[in-house]
Design an enzyme around this catalytic site. Structure first.
Site, PDB file in Angstrom:
ATOM      1  N   GLY A 111     -21.669 -38.678 -28.432  1.00  0.00           N
ATOM      2  CA  GLY A 111     -20.900 -39.618 -29.245  1.00  0.00           C
ATOM      3  C   GLY A 111     -20.253 -39.008 -30.476  1.00  0.00           C
ATOM      4  N   ARG A 114     -22.273 -49.286  -7.726  1.00  0.00           N
ATOM      5  CA  ARG A 114     -21.300 -49.180  -8.814  1.00  0.00           C
ATOM      6  C   ARG A 114     -20.733 -50.561  -9.151  1.00  0.00           C
ATOM      7  NH1 ARG A 114     -18.902 -44.884 -10.491  1.00  0.00           N
ATOM      8  NH2 ARG A 114     -19.601 -43.749  -8.673  1.00  0.00           N
ATOM      9  N   MET A 123     -19.100 -41.275 -18.798  1.00  0.00           N
ATOM     10  CA  MET A 123     -18.979 -40.370 -17.651  1.00  0.00           C
ATOM     11  C   MET A 123     -19.249 -41.113 -16.344  1.00  0.00           C
ATOM     12  SD  MET A 123     -17.952 -37.841 -19.303  1.00  0.00           S
ATOM     13  CE  MET A 123     -17.947 -36.451 -18.191  1.00  0.00           C
ATOM     14  N   ARG A 124     -18.593 -42.229 -16.157  1.00  0.00           N
ATOM     15  CA  ARG A 124     -18.721 -43.022 -14.922  1.00  0.00           C
ATOM     16  C   ARG A 124     -17.350 -43.522 -14.523  1.00  0.00           C
ATOM     17  NH1 ARG A 124     -23.610 -42.342 -12.714  1.00  0.00           N
ATOM     18  NH2 ARG A 124     -25.175 -42.434 -14.325  1.00  0.00           N
ATOM     19  N   LEU A 125     -17.109 -43.519 -13.222  1.00  0.00           N
ATOM     20  CA  LEU A 125     -15.913 -44.189 -12.717  1.00  0.00           C
ATOM     21  C   LEU A 125     -16.186 -45.687 -12.758  1.00  0.00           C
ATOM     22  CD1 LEU A 125     -14.797 -42.150  -9.600  1.00  0.00           C
ATOM     23  CD2 LEU A 125     -13.664 -42.353 -11.828  1.00  0.00           C
ATOM     24  N   ASN A 173      -8.974 -44.371 -22.637  1.00  0.00           N
ATOM     25  CA  ASN A 173      -9.946 -43.308 -22.375  1.00  0.00           C
ATOM     26  C   ASN A 173      -9.479 -42.023 -23.045  1.00  0.00           C
ATOM     27  OD1 ASN A 173     -12.080 -41.868 -21.140  1.00  0.00           O
ATOM     28  ND2 ASN A 173     -10.811 -41.324 -19.385  1.00  0.00           N
ATOM     29  N   HIS A 185      -9.777 -37.877 -22.926  1.00  0.00           N
ATOM     30  CA  HIS A 185     -10.090 -36.880 -21.898  1.00  0.00           C
ATOM     31  C   HIS A 185      -9.811 -35.475 -22.437  1.00  0.00           C
ATOM     32  CE1 HIS A 185     -10.754 -35.368 -17.861  1.00  0.00           C
ATOM     33  NE2 HIS A 185      -9.677 -34.606 -18.024  1.00  0.00           N
ATOM     34  N   SER A 209      -6.073 -35.580 -24.159  1.00  0.00           N
ATOM     35  CA  SER A 209      -5.201 -36.715 -23.845  1.00  0.00           C
ATOM     36  C   SER A 209      -5.924 -38.030 -24.110  1.00  0.00           C
ATOM     37  CB  SER A 209      -4.801 -36.710 -22.357  1.00  0.00           C
ATOM     38  OG  SER A 209      -4.242 -35.478 -21.968  1.00  0.00           O
ATOM     39  N   ASP A 257      -6.596 -46.823 -15.629  1.00  0.00           N
ATOM     40  CA  ASP A 257      -6.167 -47.561 -14.434  1.00  0.00           C
ATOM     41  C   ASP A 257      -7.174 -47.271 -13.324  1.00  0.00           C
ATOM     42  OD1 ASP A 257      -5.556 -45.102 -13.372  1.00  0.00           O
ATOM     43  OD2 ASP A 257      -3.402 -45.463 -13.183  1.00  0.00           O
ATOM     44  N   ASP A 310      -8.406 -40.730 -14.218  1.00  0.00           N
ATOM     45  CA  ASP A 310      -7.642 -40.208 -15.360  1.00  0.00           C
ATOM     46  C   ASP A 310      -6.142 -40.167 -15.066  1.00  0.00           C
ATOM     47  OD1 ASP A 310      -9.985 -39.815 -16.914  1.00  0.00           O
ATOM     48  OD2 ASP A 310     -10.381 -37.959 -15.831  1.00  0.00           O
TER      49      ASP A 310
END
Ligand code: GAR
Length: 196
Positions: free
Chosen positions: A12, A64, A89-91, A106, A108, A135, A140, A144
């Site tokens: 964090g 998920r 760190m999760r889709l 997000n 990245h 970035s 979406d 990424d």
């Protein structure tokens, strides 16, 4: 005043920079909650700033989708104007993205669309590039792949390992993230119609 919920998985450090920025007088956004998908060390930063925290452990859910539904319920309860993924760190399942898009951003550690995914720093090193970057994007349903709100190049230096390169990228990420949140809050960035 724009209300912001932040989601993390790790230490964090970018969250902390955002907490510090948001505590400055005149900053047009305030952080109203910080959540994590695990017992993340970074939640301590939020506690230090007196911000409520919550955890929706990924491991406690059978899929998920089930995890995403529980997370969406928390986010609905919080009702923030903007959700910031700062090292989550999760889709995210598409149902959650579809519910909150485009109000979810997000950060990245690469110059997207280069090196998307969970190992942006490692992948840049492995590719042998001389420059990578940072970035901030709208989330979406791809990995990424959302609209880019801000990005900046960062050099890869001889002798860099993953940790050294990531530590060079993170201060740039922090600056971009704070600028983007400020820009959204000030109405300078329109998430419905992003253009750089
Ligand atoms: C940041 O570099 C963030 O961009 C990255 O995790 C780090 C979290 O650091 N996220 C991703 O790679 C997402 N694909 P922090 O916990 O110290 O802020």
């Amino acid at each position: 005043m724009l209300s912001v919920a932040v989601l993390i998985s790790g230490t964090g450090s970018n969250l902390r920079a955002l907490l510090e920025a948001a505590s400055e007088p005149g900053f047009p956004a305030r952080i109203v909650a910080v959540g994590a998908d695990r017992d993340a060390a970074g939640l301590a930063h939020a506690e230090e700033f007196g911000i409520p925290t919550f955890t929706v452990p990924y491991r406690d859910h059978p899929s998920r989708e089930a995890w995403g539904a529980a997370l969406a319920e928390e986010l609905r309860r919080i009702g923030a104007d903007l959700i910031v993924l700062s090292g989550l760190m999760r889709l995210l399942p598409s149902a959650l993205v579809d519910e909150f898009a485009p109000r979810m951003i997000n950060t990245h550690p690469a110059f997207l669309p280069e090196f998307p995914g969970a190992h942006g720093v490692r992948d840049a090193l492995a590719a042998g590039v001389e420059e990578t970057g940072a970035s901030v994007i709208i989330v979406d349903n791809g990995v990424d792949s959302g609209p880019i709100l801000a990005q900046e190049r960062v050099p890869v230096l001889p002798g860099d390992d993953e940790a050294a390169l990531h530590e060079r990228i993170k201060p740039v990420e922090r600056r971009l993230l704070i600028d983007v949140v400020r820009g959204i809050a000030a109405g300078e960035i329109d998430l419905e119609n992003p253009s750089r």
